[in-house]
Every structure is written in structure tokens, then in C-alpha cells.
Motif scaffolding. Structure first.
Motif, PDB file in Angstrom:
ATOM      1  N   MET B   1       0.852  -1.193   0.000  1.00 38.07           N
ATOM      2  CA  MET B   1       0.000   0.000   0.000  1.00 38.07           C
ATOM      3  C   MET B   1       0.886   1.240   0.000  1.00 38.07           C
ATOM      4  O   MET B   1       1.720   1.415   0.866  1.00 38.07           O
ATOM      5  N   SER B   2       0.736   2.032  -0.989  1.00 41.03           N
ATOM      6  CA  SER B   2       1.599   3.209  -1.080  1.00 41.03           C
ATOM      7  C   SER B   2       1.059   4.321  -0.200  1.00 41.03           C
ATOM      8  O   SER B   2      -0.061   4.236   0.319  1.00 41.03           O
ATOM      9  N   ILE B   3       1.866   5.353  -0.038  1.00 41.69           N
ATOM     10  CA  ILE B   3       1.415   6.444   0.827  1.00 41.69           C
ATOM     11  C   ILE B   3       0.257   7.199   0.190  1.00 41.69           C
ATOM     12  O   ILE B   3      -0.460   7.916   0.868  1.00 41.69           O
ATOM     13  N   PHE B   4       0.067   6.998  -1.103  1.00 45.63           N
ATOM     14  CA  PHE B   4      -0.995   7.725  -1.779  1.00 45.63           C
ATOM     15  C   PHE B   4      -2.270   6.896  -1.900  1.00 45.63           C
ATOM     16  O   PHE B   4      -3.183   7.278  -2.627  1.00 45.63           O
ATOM     17  N   HIS B   5      -2.320   5.753  -1.196  1.00 51.98           N
ATOM     18  CA  HIS B   5      -3.490   4.879  -1.336  1.00 51.98           C
ATOM     19  C   HIS B   5      -4.775   5.605  -0.970  1.00 51.98           C
ATOM     20  O   HIS B   5      -5.764   5.548  -1.697  1.00 51.98           O
ATOM     21  N   SER B   6      -4.748   6.303   0.181  1.00 52.26           N
ATOM     22  CA  SER B   6      -5.990   6.960   0.610  1.00 52.26           C
ATOM     23  C   SER B   6      -6.327   8.134  -0.298  1.00 52.26           C
ATOM     24  O   SER B   6      -7.503   8.462  -0.469  1.00 52.26           O
ATOM     25  N   MET B   7      -5.295   8.728  -0.901  1.00 52.09           N
ATOM     26  CA  MET B   7      -5.584   9.808  -1.854  1.00 52.09           C
ATOM     27  C   MET B   7      -6.310   9.252  -3.070  1.00 52.09           C
ATOM     28  O   MET B   7      -7.240   9.880  -3.586  1.00 52.09           O
ATOM     29  N   ASN B   8      -5.879   8.066  -3.515  1.00 55.57           N
ATOM     30  CA  ASN B   8      -6.557   7.455  -4.660  1.00 55.57           C
ATOM     31  C   ASN B   8      -7.994   7.086  -4.302  1.00 55.57           C
ATOM     32  O   ASN B   8      -8.899   7.219  -5.127  1.00 55.57           O
ATOM     33  N   THR B   9      -8.175   6.616  -3.057  1.00 50.66           N
ATOM     34  CA  THR B   9      -9.525   6.295  -2.602  1.00 50.66           C
ATOM     35  C   THR B   9     -10.404   7.530  -2.650  1.00 50.66           C
ATOM     36  O   THR B   9     -11.532   7.498  -3.166  1.00 50.66           O
ATOM     37  N   THR B  10      -9.862   8.647  -2.117  1.00 52.95           N
ATOM     38  CA  THR B  10     -10.623   9.892  -2.127  1.00 52.95           C
ATOM     39  C   THR B  10     -10.933  10.328  -3.551  1.00 52.95           C
ATOM     40  O   THR B  10     -12.037  10.793  -3.842  1.00 52.95           O
ATOM     41  N   ALA B  11      -9.957  10.147  -4.444  1.00 48.65           N
ATOM     42  CA  ALA B  11     -10.175  10.542  -5.840  1.00 48.65           C
ATOM     43  C   ALA B  11     -11.329   9.767  -6.450  1.00 48.65           C
ATOM     44  O   ALA B  11     -12.160  10.344  -7.164  1.00 48.65           O
ATOM     45  N   SER B  12     -11.414   8.465  -6.126  1.00 46.87           N
ATOM     46  CA  SER B  12     -12.513   7.672  -6.683  1.00 46.87           C
ATOM     47  C   SER B  12     -13.859   8.171  -6.157  1.00 46.87           C
ATOM     48  O   SER B  12     -14.843   8.233  -6.895  1.00 46.87           O
ATOM     49  N   ALA B  13     -13.868   8.557  -4.859  1.00 43.09           N
ATOM     50  CA  ALA B  13     -15.121   9.066  -4.280  1.00 43.09           C
ATOM     51  C   ALA B  13     -15.523  10.376  -4.942  1.00 43.09           C
ATOM     52  O   ALA B  13     -16.705  10.582  -5.257  1.00 43.09           O
ATOM     53  N   LEU B  14     -14.534  11.232  -5.187  1.00 42.87           N
ATOM     54  CA  LEU B  14     -14.839  12.516  -5.826  1.00 42.87           C
ATOM     55  C   LEU B  14     -15.377  12.288  -7.228  1.00 42.87           C
ATOM     56  O   LEU B  14     -16.351  12.932  -7.640  1.00 42.87           O
ATOM     57  N   THR B  15     -14.770  11.353  -7.956  1.00 42.87           N
ATOM     58  CA  THR B  15     -15.248  11.061  -9.308  1.00 42.87           C
ATOM     59  C   THR B  15     -16.687  10.559  -9.281  1.00 42.87           C
ATOM     60  O   THR B  15     -17.515  10.978 -10.093  1.00 42.87           O
ATOM     61  N   SER B  16     -16.979   9.680  -8.306  1.00 43.34           N
ATOM     62  CA  SER B  16     -18.345   9.145  -8.209  1.00 43.34           C
ATOM     63  C   SER B  16     -19.340  10.256  -7.913  1.00 43.34           C
ATOM     64  O   SER B  16     -20.424  10.305  -8.500  1.00 43.34           O
ATOM     65  N   GLN B  17     -18.964  11.155  -7.000  1.00 47.89           N
ATOM     66  CA  GLN B  17     -19.889  12.228  -6.657  1.00 47.89           C
ATOM     67  C   GLN B  17     -20.084  13.186  -7.827  1.00 47.89           C
ATOM     68  O   GLN B  17     -21.166  13.730  -8.018  1.00 47.89           O
ATOM     69  N   ARG B  18     -19.024  13.359  -8.626  1.00 47.40           N
ATOM     70  CA  ARG B  18     -19.163  14.205  -9.816  1.00 47.40           C
ATOM     71  C   ARG B  18     -20.165  13.579 -10.793  1.00 47.40           C
ATOM     72  O   ARG B  18     -21.013  14.261 -11.350  1.00 47.40           O
ATOM     73  N   LEU B  19     -20.044  12.257 -10.946  1.00 49.01           N
ATOM     74  CA  LEU B  19     -20.954  11.569 -11.864  1.00 49.01           C
ATOM     75  C   LEU B  19     -22.392  11.684 -11.371  1.00 49.01           C
ATOM     76  O   LEU B  19     -23.318  11.921 -12.151  1.00 49.01           O
ATOM     77  N   ARG B  20     -22.541  11.550 -10.040  1.00 49.45           N
ATOM     78  CA  ARG B  20     -23.876  11.672  -9.450  1.00 49.45           C
ATOM     79  C   ARG B  20     -24.440  13.060  -9.736  1.00 49.45           C
ATOM     80  O   ARG B  20     -25.612  13.221 -10.091  1.00 49.45           O
ATOM     81  N   MET B  21     -23.550  14.061  -9.608  1.00 48.49           N
ATOM     82  CA  MET B  21     -23.936  15.440  -9.893  1.00 48.49           C
ATOM     83  C   MET B  21     -24.372  15.593 -11.347  1.00 48.49           C
ATOM     84  O   MET B  21     -25.366  16.269 -11.638  1.00 48.49           O
ATOM     85  N   ASP B  22     -23.646  14.939 -12.257  1.00 47.53           N
ATOM     86  CA  ASP B  22     -23.999  15.008 -13.678  1.00 47.53           C
ATOM     87  C   ASP B  22     -25.389  14.431 -13.908  1.00 47.53           C
ATOM     88  O   ASP B  22     -26.180  14.983 -14.688  1.00 47.53           O
ATOM     89  N   VAL B  23     -25.668  13.308 -13.230  1.00 47.19           N
ATOM     90  CA  VAL B  23     -26.974  12.671 -13.399  1.00 47.19           C
ATOM     91  C   VAL B  23     -28.074  13.579 -12.862  1.00 47.19           C
ATOM     92  O   VAL B  23     -29.134  13.738 -13.487  1.00 47.19           O
TER      93      VAL B  23
END
Lengths: 101, 153
Positions: B1-23
Motif C-alpha cells: 500500500m503506497s502512501i498515496f493509497h488513501s488519496m486514490n480512494t478519495t479521488a474515486s469518491a470525488l469522481t463518483s460524486q461528480r458523476l452523481r452530480m452530472d446525473v
């Protein structure tokens, strides 16, 4: 039921292999140089990723804003970590140079 | 697990919320769309869309963990992804009396989309807050890493 003979001759501990393999100063320098090069190229990669993302955003390609920001933050953190390591190395070097002969 | 693992997790959440916003934007924009889709030669109004999310798996590391017997329940997740965008087939279309409308039936009623602007507003607030919360997580994470770099100063 077979009885296992107790052997007093079995060594309890395996002889420790020679972990500390001696390397010549030249080899050590090469290894250190390669290690440093790898680390710095990793940092450079992060910077490049951040750069590519920013360019994509500017060109209006399909890229999320938060991904660009996160890439730049990652690059920033790796760079600060490198700076810390550099400061430590230079500190150590200066400490050695200050040694009175 | 790299030090950026949680950052990548957060990025996925942000992307999902953006998609939700688009819908949600699509729902709000189509609140009056009577010609959403052509079904058997007849126009059907726009149907409200919603997203479903699921944990982000399917990466090599997670498959490997399962294969070597590490159950997935005690391993750190990889984030979230939108698994599907569904159309709302439960809520009925709204019937509005408007005989002058080109899509009105013989009794003068028009089928309007089953989008409820109030509900969309609530979803909008939810998506915005969720996005903000994830940005806060990201900032806390960055503050933690920066603090770690100060060790020994």
C-alpha cells in the motif's frame, strides 16, 4: 511406535550466513548512485503526471478537475519528501566536512 | 500500500460524486422533456435517473488477496465506483392537463417526466456535501503527510 533418537549433535541454531557482504567502495558508490537516481526519477514521474494532467485540462480534454488537483498535490508531497532527504544528506556531508583532522 | 493509497480512494469518491452530480443535472434539465425516448412509435417522457455505487474492487491486488486467503473483510478498500445508472420505473409519470401541447392525448392530458425538482434539490445538496466531506478527508490526509515530513525538525 518408532522412537526418534535424540541427537545432541543437531545444531540448535543454523549458522548465520554471511549477511554483511563486503562491497568495494566503487560498488557501494554505484549502488547509492542508482538508488538516488531511481528515487529522483520517481519524483520526476509524479511531476510529469501532474504536468500532463494540467495540460489536458487546459486543452479541454476529458479530465476531472479534482484529478488534476490531486496529481499536483501528490507531486508536491513527493517533492517535499525529496527536499527533506536532500537536506538530511547535505547536513550529514557538512557534519563530516566540519570534522577536525 | 503506497502512501498515496488513501488519496486514490478519495479521488474515486470525488469522481463518483461528480458523476452523481452530472446525473442530477440531467434530471433537472429534463424536468419538462416529454420526448425522452421513442417506444413503439410513441414518445415516452424522460425518466428520472439515479446512480448506484459499489466498492471499487476488481484490481489485481484485491483478487490476489482473495486468492491467497486474505478475506476481503479485513483489508483496506480501494474506494468506490458507480456500478450503474438506473432509470426510475417505479414512480409514475405526472399527468398535466394541457390540450394545446403537441404530445397531449385525446383527453388533453400530457405525460410529464417523473422528476421531482424538490427531490433533485435534496440529492444535489447531498452530493455537494459528500464531495466537500471527501475534500476534507483529502486535506486531512495531506496535512498528515506534511506533518510526517516534519519529524525530526
Amino acid at each position: 511406535m518408532p522412537i526418534q533418537p535424540l541427537s545432541l549433535l543437531t545444531p540448535v541454531q543454523q549458522p548465520i550466513p554471511n549477511i554483511m557482504q563486503k562491497s568495494t567502495p566503487y560498488e557501494a558508490q554505484q549502488q547509492f548512485g542508482a538508488m538516488l537516481k531511481d528515487a529522483i526519477s520517481n519524483v520526476n514521474d509524479q511531476q510529469k503526471v501532474s504536468d500532463t494532467m494540467t495540460n489536458k485540462l487546459i486543452r479541454g480534454e476529458q479530465v476531472e478537475l479534482h484529478e488534476v488537483m490531486i496529481a499536483s498535490q501528490k507531486a508536491s508531497i513527493t517533492l517535499s519528501a525529496t527536499m527533506e532527504v536532500r537536506n538530511k544528506v547535505i547536513e550529514a556531508y557538512q557534519e563530516i566536512m566540519r570534522m577536525s583532522v | 500500500m503506497s502512501i498515496f493509497h488513501s488519496m486514490n480512494t478519495t479521488a474515486s469518491a470525488l469522481t463518483s460524486q461528480r458523476l452523481r452530480m452530472d446525473v442530477i443535472s440531467s434530471n433537472m434539465a429534463n424536468v419538462d422533456t416529454t420526448r425522452g425516448r421513442l417506444v413503439n412509435g410513441e414518445w415516452e417522457p424522460y425518466r428520472r435517473k439515479s446512480v448506484t455505487m459499489r466498492p471499487l474492487e476488481g484490481q489485481f491486488s484485491s483478487f490476489l488477496n482473495i486468492a491467497i486467503g486474505h478475506s476481503s473483510k479485513n483489508h483496506v478498500g480501494n474506494g468506490v465506483k458507480v456500478s450503474s445508472i438506473n432509470e426510475d420505473r417505479e414512480t409514475p409519470f405526472k399527468l398535466v392537463f394541457d390540450p394545446s401541447h403537441p404530445d397531449a392525448d385525446e383527453n388533453g392530458y400530457v405525460e410529464m417526466p417523473n422528476v421531482d425538482p424538490l427531490r433533485e434539490m435534496v440529492d444535489l445538496i447531498s452530493a455537494t456535501r459528500s464531495y466537500e466531506a471527501n475534500v476534507t478527508v483529502f486535506n486531512a490526509n495531506k496535512a498528515m503527510l506534511t506533518k510526517a515530513l516534519e519529524i525530526g525538525k
